[in-house]
Design a protein around this motif. Structure first.
Motif, PDB file in Angstrom:
ATOM      1  N   TRP A 105       0.833  -1.202   0.000  1.00 29.12           N
ATOM      2  CA  TRP A 105       0.000   0.000   0.000  1.00 29.12           C
ATOM      3  C   TRP A 105       0.870   1.256   0.000  1.00 29.12           C
ATOM      4  N   ALA A 106       2.025   1.196   0.667  1.00 28.95           N
ATOM      5  CA  ALA A 106       2.932   2.348   0.680  1.00 28.95           C
ATOM      6  C   ALA A 106       3.534   2.551  -0.702  1.00 28.95           C
ATOM      7  N   ARG A 107       3.874   1.443  -1.363  1.00 31.40           N
ATOM      8  CA  ARG A 107       4.430   1.536  -2.719  1.00 31.40           C
ATOM      9  C   ARG A 107       3.434   2.204  -3.651  1.00 31.40           C
ATOM     10  N   TRP A 108       2.175   1.761  -3.629  1.00 23.32           N
ATOM     11  CA  TRP A 108       1.184   2.332  -4.522  1.00 23.32           C
ATOM     12  C   TRP A 108       0.823   3.770  -4.143  1.00 23.32           C
ATOM     13  N   THR A 109       0.804   4.065  -2.860  1.00 24.26           N
ATOM     14  CA  THR A 109       0.524   5.440  -2.431  1.00 24.26           C
ATOM     15  C   THR A 109       1.617   6.382  -2.917  1.00 24.26           C
ATOM     16  N   LEU A 110       2.876   5.969  -2.760  1.00 22.07           N
ATOM     17  CA  LEU A 110       3.985   6.794  -3.257  1.00 22.07           C
ATOM     18  C   LEU A 110       3.918   6.945  -4.773  1.00 22.07           C
ATOM     19  N   ALA A 111       3.671   5.842  -5.472  1.00 21.77           N
ATOM     20  CA  ALA A 111       3.655   5.882  -6.937  1.00 21.77           C
ATOM     21  C   ALA A 111       2.585   6.830  -7.463  1.00 21.77           C
ATOM     22  N   VAL A 112       1.388   6.753  -6.884  1.00 21.31           N
ATOM     23  CA  VAL A 112       0.286   7.573  -7.403  1.00 21.31           C
ATOM     24  C   VAL A 112       0.380   9.014  -6.920  1.00 21.31           C
ATOM     25  N   THR A 113       0.523   9.200  -5.603  1.00 13.50           N
ATOM     26  CA  THR A 113       0.460  10.571  -5.086  1.00 13.50           C
ATOM     27  C   THR A 113       1.697  11.386  -5.442  1.00 13.50           C
ATOM     28  N   LEU A 114       2.864  10.853  -5.137  1.00 19.17           N
ATOM     29  CA  LEU A 114       4.076  11.629  -5.393  1.00 19.17           C
ATOM     30  C   LEU A 114       4.700  11.314  -6.753  1.00 19.17           C
ATOM     31  N   GLY A 115       4.577  10.063  -7.182  1.00 16.11           N
ATOM     32  CA  GLY A 115       5.134   9.699  -8.485  1.00 16.11           C
ATOM     33  C   GLY A 115       4.408  10.364  -9.632  1.00 16.11           C
ATOM     34  N   VAL A 116       3.087  10.430  -9.553  1.00 16.50           N
ATOM     35  CA  VAL A 116       2.301  11.042 -10.632  1.00 16.50           C
ATOM     36  C   VAL A 116       2.010  12.503 -10.322  1.00 16.50           C
ATOM     37  N   PHE A 117       1.212  12.738  -9.271  1.00 15.96           N
ATOM     38  CA  PHE A 117       0.772  14.106  -8.993  1.00 15.96           C
ATOM     39  C   PHE A 117       1.918  14.995  -8.502  1.00 15.96           C
ATOM     40  N   GLY A 118       2.805  14.428  -7.690  1.00 19.19           N
ATOM     41  CA  GLY A 118       3.954  15.203  -7.219  1.00 19.19           C
ATOM     42  C   GLY A 118       4.865  15.615  -8.360  1.00 19.19           C
ATOM     43  N   THR A 119       5.110  14.684  -9.281  1.00 23.20           N
ATOM     44  CA  THR A 119       5.962  15.008 -10.428  1.00 23.20           C
ATOM     45  C   THR A 119       5.310  16.079 -11.295  1.00 23.20           C
ATOM     46  N   LEU A 120       4.005  15.953 -11.505  1.00 25.35           N
ATOM     47  CA  LEU A 120       3.317  16.993 -12.279  1.00 25.35           C
ATOM     48  C   LEU A 120       3.463  18.356 -11.619  1.00 25.35           C
ATOM     49  N   SER A 121       3.354  18.414 -10.300  1.00 20.12           N
ATOM     50  CA  SER A 121       3.486  19.702  -9.612  1.00 20.12           C
ATOM     51  C   SER A 121       4.904  20.252  -9.738  1.00 20.12           C
ATOM     52  N   LEU A 122       5.888  19.376  -9.887  1.00 19.37           N
ATOM     53  CA  LEU A 122       7.274  19.827 -10.007  1.00 19.37           C
ATOM     54  C   LEU A 122       7.610  20.328 -11.404  1.00 19.37           C
ATOM     55  N   VAL A 123       6.957  19.774 -12.424  1.00 18.32           N
ATOM     56  CA  VAL A 123       7.342  20.118 -13.793  1.00 18.32           C
ATOM     57  C   VAL A 123       6.359  21.040 -14.509  1.00 18.32           C
ATOM     58  N   MET A 124       5.165  21.259 -13.939  1.00 16.32           N
ATOM     59  CA  MET A 124       4.163  22.084 -14.637  1.00 16.32           C
ATOM     60  C   MET A 124       4.656  23.494 -14.925  1.00 16.32           C
ATOM     61  N   GLN A 125       5.208  24.150 -13.932  1.00 17.77           N
ATOM     62  CA  GLN A 125       5.631  25.542 -14.123  1.00 17.77           C
ATOM     63  C   GLN A 125       6.770  25.657 -15.152  1.00 17.77           C
ATOM     64  N   PRO A 126       7.832  24.845 -15.047  1.00 25.68           N
ATOM     65  CA  PRO A 126       8.873  24.947 -16.081  1.00 25.68           C
ATOM     66  C   PRO A 126       8.373  24.590 -17.486  1.00 25.68           C
ATOM     67  N   VAL A 127       7.517  23.580 -17.586  1.00 25.87           N
ATOM     68  CA  VAL A 127       6.987  23.202 -18.899  1.00 25.87           C
ATOM     69  C   VAL A 127       6.132  24.334 -19.458  1.00 25.87           C
ATOM     70  N   GLN A 128       5.299  24.939 -18.618  1.00 28.14           N
ATOM     71  CA  GLN A 128       4.465  26.064 -19.066  1.00 28.14           C
ATOM     72  C   GLN A 128       5.347  27.229 -19.530  1.00 28.14           C
ATOM     73  N   TRP A 129       6.420  27.483 -18.804  1.00 30.84           N
ATOM     74  CA  TRP A 129       7.338  28.561 -19.158  1.00 30.84           C
ATOM     75  C   TRP A 129       7.958  28.296 -20.528  1.00 30.84           C
ATOM     76  N   LEU A 130       8.351  27.040 -20.770  1.00 29.43           N
ATOM     77  CA  LEU A 130       8.912  26.680 -22.078  1.00 29.43           C
ATOM     78  C   LEU A 130       7.851  26.786 -23.173  1.00 29.43           C
ATOM     79  N   MET A 131       6.616  26.396 -22.877  1.00 25.13           N
ATOM     80  CA  MET A 131       5.533  26.467 -23.855  1.00 25.13           C
ATOM     81  C   MET A 131       5.161  27.909 -24.188  1.00 25.13           C
ATOM     82  N   ASP A 132       5.495  28.831 -23.287  1.00 21.38           N
ATOM     83  CA  ASP A 132       5.234  30.252 -23.545  1.00 21.38           C
ATOM     84  C   ASP A 132       6.274  30.860 -24.478  1.00 21.38           C
TER      85      ASP A 132
END
Length: 180
Positions: free
Chosen positions: A86-113
Protein backbone atom coordinates in the motif's frame (compact mmCIF):
# COMPACT_ATOMS: atom_id res chain seq x y z
CA UNK A 1 0.43 -32.91 32.54
CA UNK A 2 1.77 -31.24 29.44
CA UNK A 3 2.22 -27.49 29.50
CA UNK A 4 1.41 -25.63 26.34
CA UNK A 5 3.96 -23.06 25.39
CA UNK A 6 2.45 -19.74 24.43
CA UNK A 7 3.03 -19.01 20.78
CA UNK A 8 4.60 -15.73 19.94
CA UNK A 9 3.28 -14.16 16.79
CA UNK A 10 5.82 -12.67 14.43
CA UNK A 11 6.09 -8.94 14.69
CA UNK A 12 3.95 -7.62 11.81
CA UNK A 13 6.03 -4.44 11.63
CA UNK A 14 9.19 -6.38 10.76
CA UNK A 15 9.94 -7.19 7.13
CA UNK A 16 9.57 -10.88 6.32
CA UNK A 17 12.85 -10.85 4.43
CA UNK A 18 15.59 -8.35 3.71
CA UNK A 19 14.41 -5.93 1.01
CA UNK A 20 16.15 -6.39 -2.33
CA UNK A 21 18.57 -3.69 -3.50
CA UNK A 22 15.91 -2.19 -5.80
CA UNK A 23 13.57 -1.55 -2.85
CA UNK A 24 16.39 -0.25 -0.66
CA UNK A 25 17.49 2.10 -3.44
CA UNK A 26 13.89 3.23 -4.07
CA UNK A 27 13.42 4.07 -0.39
CA UNK A 28 16.72 5.98 -0.41
CA UNK A 29 15.69 7.89 -3.53
CA UNK A 30 12.41 8.88 -1.87
CA UNK A 31 14.45 10.28 1.02
CA UNK A 32 16.68 12.14 -1.46
CA UNK A 33 13.54 13.58 -3.07
CA UNK A 34 12.32 14.74 0.35
CA UNK A 35 15.71 16.33 1.09
CA UNK A 36 15.60 18.14 -2.27
CA UNK A 37 12.06 19.32 -1.50
CA UNK A 38 13.17 20.64 1.89
CA UNK A 39 16.10 22.45 0.25
CA UNK A 40 13.79 23.98 -2.39
CA UNK A 41 11.39 25.08 0.35
CA UNK A 42 14.20 26.77 2.28
CA UNK A 43 15.34 28.57 -0.88
CA UNK A 44 11.79 29.67 -1.75
CA UNK A 45 11.04 30.89 1.78
CA UNK A 46 14.35 32.76 1.86
CA UNK A 47 13.52 34.42 -1.45
CA UNK A 48 10.00 35.34 -0.33
CA UNK A 49 11.31 36.78 2.95
CA UNK A 50 14.03 38.79 1.23
CA UNK A 51 11.62 40.28 -1.30
CA UNK A 52 8.71 40.65 1.12
CA UNK A 53 6.27 39.24 -1.42
CA UNK A 54 4.42 36.90 0.95
CA UNK A 55 2.63 37.40 4.23
CA UNK A 56 3.49 35.41 7.34
CA UNK A 57 0.20 33.49 6.99
CA UNK A 58 0.95 32.55 3.39
CA UNK A 59 4.44 31.42 4.34
CA UNK A 60 3.25 29.39 7.31
CA UNK A 61 0.47 27.66 5.39
CA UNK A 62 2.78 26.84 2.46
CA UNK A 63 5.51 25.52 4.73
CA UNK A 64 2.94 23.60 6.80
CA UNK A 65 1.55 21.83 3.74
CA UNK A 66 5.03 20.97 2.51
CA UNK A 67 6.05 19.73 5.96
CA UNK A 68 3.03 17.41 6.03
CA UNK A 69 3.95 16.06 2.58
CA UNK A 70 7.58 15.55 3.61
CA UNK A 71 6.68 13.72 6.84
CA UNK A 72 4.19 11.53 4.98
CA UNK A 73 6.73 10.73 2.27
CA UNK A 74 9.34 9.69 4.85
CA UNK A 75 6.76 7.51 6.63
CA UNK A 76 5.77 5.87 3.34
CA UNK A 77 9.40 5.31 2.30
CA UNK A 78 10.04 3.52 5.60
CA UNK A 79 6.91 1.39 5.15
CA UNK A 80 8.09 0.63 1.61
CA UNK A 81 11.28 -0.92 3.02
CA UNK A 82 9.10 -3.14 5.21
CA UNK A 83 7.30 -4.58 2.21
CA UNK A 84 4.07 -2.61 2.52
CA UNK A 85 2.53 -2.70 -0.94
CA UNK A 86 0.00 0.00 0.00
CA UNK A 87 2.93 2.35 0.68
CA UNK A 88 4.43 1.54 -2.72
CA UNK A 89 1.18 2.33 -4.52
CA UNK A 90 0.52 5.44 -2.43
CA UNK A 91 3.99 6.79 -3.26
CA UNK A 92 3.65 5.88 -6.94
CA UNK A 93 0.29 7.57 -7.40
CA UNK A 94 0.46 10.57 -5.09
CA UNK A 95 4.08 11.63 -5.39
CA UNK A 96 5.13 9.70 -8.48
CA UNK A 97 2.30 11.04 -10.63
CA UNK A 98 0.77 14.11 -8.99
CA UNK A 99 3.95 15.20 -7.22
CA UNK A 100 5.96 15.01 -10.43
CA UNK A 101 3.32 16.99 -12.28
CA UNK A 102 3.49 19.70 -9.61
CA UNK A 103 7.27 19.83 -10.01
CA UNK A 104 7.34 20.12 -13.79
CA UNK A 105 4.16 22.08 -14.64
CA UNK A 106 5.63 25.54 -14.12
CA UNK A 107 8.87 24.95 -16.08
CA UNK A 108 6.99 23.20 -18.90
CA UNK A 109 4.46 26.06 -19.07
CA UNK A 110 7.34 28.56 -19.16
CA UNK A 111 8.91 26.68 -22.08
CA UNK A 112 5.53 26.47 -23.86
CA UNK A 113 5.23 30.25 -23.54
CA UNK A 114 8.15 30.52 -25.96
CA UNK A 115 11.11 30.68 -23.59
CA UNK A 116 14.19 28.49 -23.95
CA UNK A 117 16.45 26.55 -21.60
CA UNK A 118 19.36 28.75 -22.75
CA UNK A 119 17.34 31.82 -21.76
CA UNK A 120 16.74 30.35 -18.31
CA UNK A 121 20.46 29.78 -17.72
CA UNK A 122 21.44 33.17 -19.15
CA UNK A 123 19.22 35.01 -16.68
CA UNK A 124 19.83 32.77 -13.67
CA UNK A 125 21.57 33.92 -10.51
CA UNK A 126 23.18 31.62 -7.95
CA UNK A 127 19.86 31.12 -6.13
CA UNK A 128 18.08 30.24 -9.35
CA UNK A 129 20.78 27.76 -10.34
CA UNK A 130 20.69 26.09 -6.93
CA UNK A 131 16.92 25.83 -7.13
CA UNK A 132 17.02 24.43 -10.68
CA UNK A 133 19.70 21.90 -9.74
CA UNK A 134 17.72 20.79 -6.72
CA UNK A 135 14.54 20.53 -8.78
CA UNK A 136 16.28 18.35 -11.39
CA UNK A 137 17.66 16.11 -8.62
CA UNK A 138 14.19 16.00 -7.05
CA UNK A 139 12.46 14.90 -10.27
CA UNK A 140 15.16 12.34 -11.12
CA UNK A 141 14.97 10.87 -7.60
CA UNK A 142 11.18 10.49 -7.84
CA UNK A 143 11.29 8.93 -11.31
CA UNK A 144 14.11 6.60 -10.30
CA UNK A 145 12.30 5.55 -7.12
CA UNK A 146 9.09 4.78 -9.01
CA UNK A 147 10.96 2.73 -11.61
CA UNK A 148 12.84 0.76 -8.94
CA UNK A 149 9.71 0.03 -6.90
CA UNK A 150 8.28 -1.97 -9.79
CA UNK A 151 11.34 -3.99 -10.80
CA UNK A 152 10.75 -7.79 -10.90
CA UNK A 153 12.69 -8.42 -7.66
CA UNK A 154 10.77 -5.62 -5.95
CA UNK A 155 7.47 -7.12 -7.14
CA UNK A 156 8.52 -10.52 -5.74
CA UNK A 157 9.48 -8.87 -2.44
CA UNK A 158 6.10 -7.18 -2.06
CA UNK A 159 4.29 -10.45 -2.93
CA UNK A 160 6.29 -12.40 -0.34
CA UNK A 161 5.79 -9.67 2.26
CA UNK A 162 2.04 -9.72 1.65
CA UNK A 163 1.95 -13.51 2.07
CA UNK A 164 4.05 -13.34 5.23
CA UNK A 165 1.82 -10.61 6.66
CA UNK A 166 -1.23 -12.76 5.96
CA UNK A 167 0.44 -15.76 7.62
CA UNK A 168 1.38 -13.71 10.69
CA UNK A 169 -2.19 -12.42 10.98
CA UNK A 170 -3.57 -15.97 10.82
CA UNK A 171 -0.91 -17.10 13.31
CA UNK A 172 -1.84 -14.31 15.70
CA UNK A 173 -5.47 -15.47 15.53
CA UNK A 174 -4.39 -18.96 16.60
CA UNK A 175 -4.78 -20.85 13.31
CA UNK A 176 -1.67 -23.01 12.99
CA UNK A 177 -2.58 -24.47 9.62
CA UNK A 178 -3.41 -21.14 7.96
CA UNK A 179 -7.10 -22.02 7.62
CA UNK A 180 -9.68 -19.29 7.93
Amino acid sequence: MTMLKPRSAPNPTEPPIEPPPAVQAAATLWLVAVAAGVFETVLAVGDLLSTGTASAGELLSGVGIRLAVFVTAVFLALRLRHGRNWARWTLAVTLGVFGTLSLVMQPVQWLMDGHSVAEAFAGADAMGLMFAGSRVLHVLAVLGAVALMFQPRANAYFRSARLAQGDSARHALGDRDGRA
